[in-house]
Design an enzyme around this catalytic site. Structure first.
Site, PDB file in Angstrom:
ATOM      1  N   GLY A 107       8.874  -0.381  -5.259  1.00 50.46           N
ATOM      2  CA  GLY A 107       8.285  -1.601  -4.652  1.00 50.46           C
ATOM      3  C   GLY A 107       6.996  -1.881  -5.759  1.00 50.46           C
ATOM      4  CG  ASP A 109       4.229  -3.349  -2.679  1.00 50.26           C
ATOM      5  OD1 ASP A 109       5.112  -2.627  -3.154  1.00 50.26           O
ATOM      6  OD2 ASP A 109       3.850  -3.259  -1.149  1.00 50.26           O
ATOM      7  NE  ARG A 110       5.739   3.439  -3.176  1.00 52.29           N
ATOM      8  CZ  ARG A 110       6.722   4.125  -3.163  1.00 52.29           C
ATOM      9  NH1 ARG A 110       7.998   4.048  -3.060  1.00 52.29           N
ATOM     10  NH2 ARG A 110       6.616   5.593  -3.270  1.00 52.29           N
ATOM     11  CG  ASP A 131      -1.110  -0.988   0.672  1.00 55.46           C
ATOM     12  OD1 ASP A 131      -1.089  -1.388   1.637  1.00 55.46           O
ATOM     13  OD2 ASP A 131      -0.461  -1.691  -0.378  1.00 55.46           O
ATOM     14  CB  THR A 134       4.966  -4.969   6.661  1.00 54.28           C
ATOM     15  OG1 THR A 134       4.399  -6.095   6.782  1.00 54.28           O
ATOM     16  CG2 THR A 134       6.067  -4.803   7.432  1.00 54.28           C
ATOM     17  CB  THR A 190       3.910   2.145  29.992  1.00 57.85           C
ATOM     18  OG1 THR A 190       4.664   2.750  30.890  1.00 57.85           O
ATOM     19  CG2 THR A 190       4.777   1.844  28.909  1.00 57.85           C
TER      20      THR A 190
END
Length: 263
Positions: A107, A109-110, A131, A134, A190
């Site tokens: 990726g 972005d990485r 990071d 998402t 829950t």
């Protein structure tokens, strides 16, 4: 000194930052920034009050994306009176040595994070990049400045949505709930159990990954040091990694540095 408009097009969000890059700062300085849903139109009008954007028609722009559809939407809406942005699509084109089996499939972005992290890394020491978006990525840049890879796991929101979507009775936990108060490890109903699992499960997974990664590096380092936090979930993680550097615009800063390197 140069001004650069950097755009990071993700799967869920698009981040835009206007940066000043000069020799007085290790990383580019953020002058203005905006983050919005990738499903929304690009907010050009919201940027009209950005002085160096509105007055400099020759401003250098650079864009990278992990989602081709969202990238196309941005480029199709690009103002006709502006120079088109430089597209950074290949990790191997970055000012970074990458030690992976398939470098062009990582990726973008990485590796942009790694470009920026290399600027703040203590010389001769490795650094771990967390990071939290998402997806949460935990990556290593070695003591020699090489991107060595890392781990990918579901981020806070993705994990919450998956638990809700793929079960019949579990409610959706919002990221805002986790920001309100640190959940008890022992949920009494829950919703509390979900909050605990999402929050402490993420913290625990990152802590273990950082510990394993730092032990594998030479020179070895203690967990929670030589570490940098970024992404939307970084504020949730910060209390548990107090020694880490916190940099909210790391990938955009890496993109600005890459743009200047190419010029």
């Amino acid at each position: 000194m140069s001004n650069v408009l950097a755009i990071d097009v993700g799967n869920s969000r698009i981040k835009v930052g206007l940066f000043k890059v000069d020799a007085d700062h290790v990383l580019p300085t953020c002058k203005q920034a905006i983050t919005f849903s990738a499903d929304q139109p690009f907010p050009w009008r919201d940027m009209e009050h950005w002085q160096d954007w509105s007055h400099d028609l020759n401003l250098t722009s650079v864009i990278a994306a992990t989602n081709p559809t969202h990238l196309a939407n941005v480029l199709n809406s690009w103002p006709t009176d502006r120079k088109p942005p430089l597209e950074v699509s290949s990790p191997e084109a970055l000012p970074l040595t990458i030690d992976l089996l398939e470098p062009n499939r990582v990726g973008i972005d990485r590796v942009l994070n790694a470009v920026a992290a290399n600027r703040v890394r203590v010389p001769g020491r490795p650094i771990v990049i967390v990071d939290s978006g998402t997806a949460t990525t935990v990556d290593v840049v070695t003591a020699d400045g090489v991107f060595a890879g890392g781990a990918i796991l579901a981020g806070f929101e993705l994990a919450a949505r998956s638990l809700h979507r793929y079960t019949a009775l579990l409610p959706l936990i919002s990221i805002d709930e986790l920001h309100e108060a640190e959940p008890s490890p022992i949920g009494k109903e829950t919703r509390g159990a979900l909050q605990s699992g999402l929050y402490w499960g993420q913290v625990g997974a990152i802590r273990e990954l950082v510990a394993q990664m730092t032990r594998s590096q030479k020179p070895s380092v203690e967990p929670n040091t030589d570490m940098i936090l970024t992404g939307g979930g970084a504020e949730l993680l910060r209390p548990h990694f107090p020694a880490a550097i916190s940099t909210p615009h790391l990938a955009l800063q890496g993109l600005a540095l890459t743009c200047l390197h190419d010029h």
